[in-house]
Design an enzyme around this catalytic site. Structure first.
Site, PDB file in Angstrom:
ATOM      1  N   GLU A 173       0.829  -1.206   0.000  1.00 38.07           N
ATOM      2  CA  GLU A 173       0.000   0.000   0.000  1.00 38.07           C
ATOM      3  C   GLU A 173       0.867   1.261   0.000  1.00 38.07           C
ATOM      4  O   GLU A 173       0.718   2.139   0.862  1.00 38.07           O
ATOM      5  CB  GLU A 173      -0.968  -0.018   1.191  1.00 38.07           C
ATOM      6  CG  GLU A 173      -1.868  -1.251   1.173  1.00 38.07           C
ATOM      7  CD  GLU A 173      -2.881  -1.319   2.315  1.00 38.07           C
ATOM      8  OE1 GLU A 173      -2.806  -0.506   3.249  1.00 38.07           O
ATOM      9  OE2 GLU A 173      -3.754  -2.205   2.263  1.00 38.07           O
ATOM     10  N   GLU A 292      -4.357  -9.128  -0.224  1.00 38.05           N
ATOM     11  CA  GLU A 292      -5.089  -9.024   1.052  1.00 38.05           C
ATOM     12  C   GLU A 292      -6.575  -8.959   0.729  1.00 38.05           C
ATOM     13  O   GLU A 292      -6.986  -8.105  -0.071  1.00 38.05           O
ATOM     14  CB  GLU A 292      -4.693  -7.761   1.833  1.00 38.05           C
ATOM     15  CG  GLU A 292      -3.290  -7.809   2.386  1.00 38.05           C
ATOM     16  CD  GLU A 292      -2.958  -6.602   3.283  1.00 38.05           C
ATOM     17  OE1 GLU A 292      -3.867  -6.021   3.893  1.00 38.05           O
ATOM     18  OE2 GLU A 292      -1.762  -6.263   3.329  1.00 38.05           O
TER      19      GLU A 292
HETATM   20  O1  AHR Z   1      -4.658  -6.508   7.398  1.00 31.07           O
HETATM   21  C1  AHR Z   1      -4.632  -5.339   8.158  1.00 31.07           C
HETATM   22  C2  AHR Z   1      -4.000  -4.172   7.417  1.00 31.07           C
HETATM   23  O2  AHR Z   1      -4.816  -3.788   6.343  1.00 31.07           O
HETATM   24  C3  AHR Z   1      -2.650  -4.452   6.781  1.00 31.07           C
HETATM   25  O3  AHR Z   1      -1.627  -4.288   7.701  1.00 31.07           O
HETATM   26  C4  AHR Z   1      -2.589  -3.421   5.690  1.00 31.07           C
HETATM   27  O4  AHR Z   1      -1.774  -3.807   4.610  1.00 31.07           O
HETATM   28  C5  AHR Z   1      -4.029  -3.195   5.312  1.00 31.07           C
HETATM   29  O5  AHR Z   1      -4.319  -1.835   5.240  1.00 31.07           O
END
Ligand code: AHR
Length: 502
Positions: A173, A292
């Site tokens: 990110e 993610e």
């Molecule tokens: O998964 C929790 C957080 O969400 C992670 O650390 C980040 O990459 C995302 O914003």
């Protein structure tokens, strides 16, 4: 009663399934590593301190690849702090959560853990505050066979063989204001391209992921992707979106439609990659590593970080409890990944243990499965072979932000090596049963229904807990029949079902 049908043919294949789509993510945060996967002195701990009750559950979950170490910790993380003799490792400030990171677990221990579990490691590189040279040193340390500064250090640390880590993430990110050293598209695109180019010179077998906007809602979405792809297109293999679902209005129909939003997001981001390919007249296709994905945003802000100025060493964070409707959505989102298997080759559910996780632990006590464990483990267990193209005929509904949502969400997979065909079918009607017909052209079953699993419960807010870990578990789906090439089933309202036939 809702009526819906799916038609597939053995000849119409969407894609082989890349088993790395059943991946997960361990961030060095909260009780995920310390108390989750590692708890020396726990009754099930081995000589490394790894909890084997957790390892058994991770194996049952069917996790094929695990991303590490972050996540938001990454932009302040120096991998060099987490190698070498444990007693010499520094205590550092983790600015993403205002805690102390002790580095008792680092890269080598993570890779040891992956070996014990039987899963593939995937490493993320801090391209925000560590940059280019640190990234190259990291790849050399892990993957070069020996005879150089960093590979010899790995050997000195007890690892004679290279780790051969294949998938590496170029930052996390990096456009987020919440990162240390956040980038503009121009600075990230250039750095990612140059880093990727040199990483491939060290190890041409690596596969590299390029970060799109941190979320689909970022103001620069679209423009960021264009700029970074134009810079790094030749050197990277994957684009790696993140998506966290929300149920802000407690509206189940709207919530379950996030699976369709995820499907739309994948298609959108693939279109952006292909637009850059088209402009270059290139036949190369950038694939998706969905790095993610999960439900987010229920965490109160005070649970995301320690109170300012305290700097605790150990702190439970975002230990979310998941309901039946969460389970249905996670099942649907898993189908969105599978239904795009021609472009999604890796995906990491975020996260694995204790922090927004399917597996929970009690310090010194048991480990148990949340509701969301079930669709993830069933998808991995049955997700072999190929995903078939489908023609779906289903009535649909209109949710607040996503329209034309079919009540039936289906996925059909066929594994020629075993002759098994698997239908995943979710009924997203909240009140009515579904009368489902699946036309399996060229895939008639000679031995009929092999196994069925139904995930459903009239109480959509029901959860599993340490005291009632088996409150929500899969049940057998009895209403399935196969006659030649036609499969019929009755699906409960708000249910997620797996039907395997041979
Ligand atoms: O998964 C929790 C957080 O969400 C992670 O650390 C980040 O990459 C995302 O914003």
């Amino acid at each position: 009663m809702v009526k819906a049908s799916v038609t597939v043919s053995a000849d119409f294949v969407l894609s082989d399934i890349d088993r790395r789509i059943f991946g997960n993510f361990i961030e060095q945060m909260g009780r995920q590593v310390y108390g989750g996967i590692w708890e020396p002195g726990h009754p099930t701990a081995d000589e490394h301190g790894f909890r084997h009750d957790v390892i058994e559950l991770v194996r049952e979950l069917g996790v094929t690849i695990v991303r590490y170490p972050g996540g938001n910790i990454l932009s302040g993380y120096n991998w060099k702090d987490g190698i070498g003799p444990r007693e010499q490792r520094p205590r550092t400030l983790d600015l993403s959560r205002y805690v102390i990171e002790t580095h008792k677990i680092g890269t080598n221990e993570f890779i040891d853990w992956c070996k014990v579990v039987g899963t593939e490691p995937m490493l993320a590189i801090n391209l925000e505050s560590q940059g280019f040279q640190s990234a190259l040193d990291y790849v050399e340390y892990c993957n070069h066979k020996g005879g150089s500064k960093w590979s010899d250090l790995r050997i000195e640390h007890g690892y004679a063989e290279p780790h051969k880590v294949k998938v590496w993430c170029l930052g996390n990110e990096p456009d987020g204001w919440w990162q240390i050293g956040a980038h503009s598209a121009e600075t990230y695109g250039r750095l990612a391209a140059e880093t990727a180019k040199a990483i491939k010179w060290i190890d041409p077998d690596t596969q590299l992921t390029l970060a799109p906007s941190a979320a689909r809602g970022m103001p620069h979405y679209g423009e960021w992707e264009r700029i970074v792809l134009e810079d790094a297109f030749d050197y990277v293999d994957f684009i790696c979106p993140h998506m966290y679902f929300k149920n802000d209005h407690n509206d189940t129909a709207e919530y379950l439609a996030w699976a369709d939003q995820m499907d739309g997001y994948i298609k959108e981001i693939v279109a952006m990659c292909d637009a850059v390919a088209g402009k270059r007249r290139s036949t190369k296709r950038i694939m998706v590593s969905f790095d993610e994905w999960n439900i987010g945003a229920r965490w109160p802000i005070e649970e995301k970080k320690a109170p300012r100025g305290k700097w605790p060493e150990r702190l439970p964070l975002i230990e979310e409890s998941y309901t039946v409707e969460d389970m249905l959505l996670i099942g649907g989102a898993m189908q969105a990944l599978l239904n795009n298997a021609d472009r999604v080759k890796v995906a990491c559910f975020a996260q694995l243990v204790n922090c927004i996780a399917p597996i929970m632990t009690v310090d010194g006590g048991p480990a148990w499965r949340q509701t969301i464990f079930w669709p993830l483990s069933l998808a991995s267990k049955y997700g072999h072979g190929q995903v078939l193209r489908q023609v779906v005929d289903s009535p649909s509904y209109s949710a607040k932000t996503w329209h034309d949502v079919p009540y039936l969400l289906s996925t059909v997979m066929h594994d020629a090596s075993t002759g098994q065909t698997v239908v995943i079918a979710a009924n997203r009607h909240l009140a009515e049963e579904m009368d489902l017909t699946v036309n399996l052209k060229g895939l008639g079953a000679s031995r009929g229904v092999v196994e069925t699993h139904e995930l459903a419960n009239p109480d959509l807010k029901a959860v599993n807990s340490v005291d009632h870990p088996d409150n929500i578990v899969p049940r057998k789906l009895d209403s399935v029949s196969v006659d030649g090439e036609v499969l019929k089933a009755k699906l409960k309202p708000a249910s997620w079902n797996v039907i395997a036939i041979r």
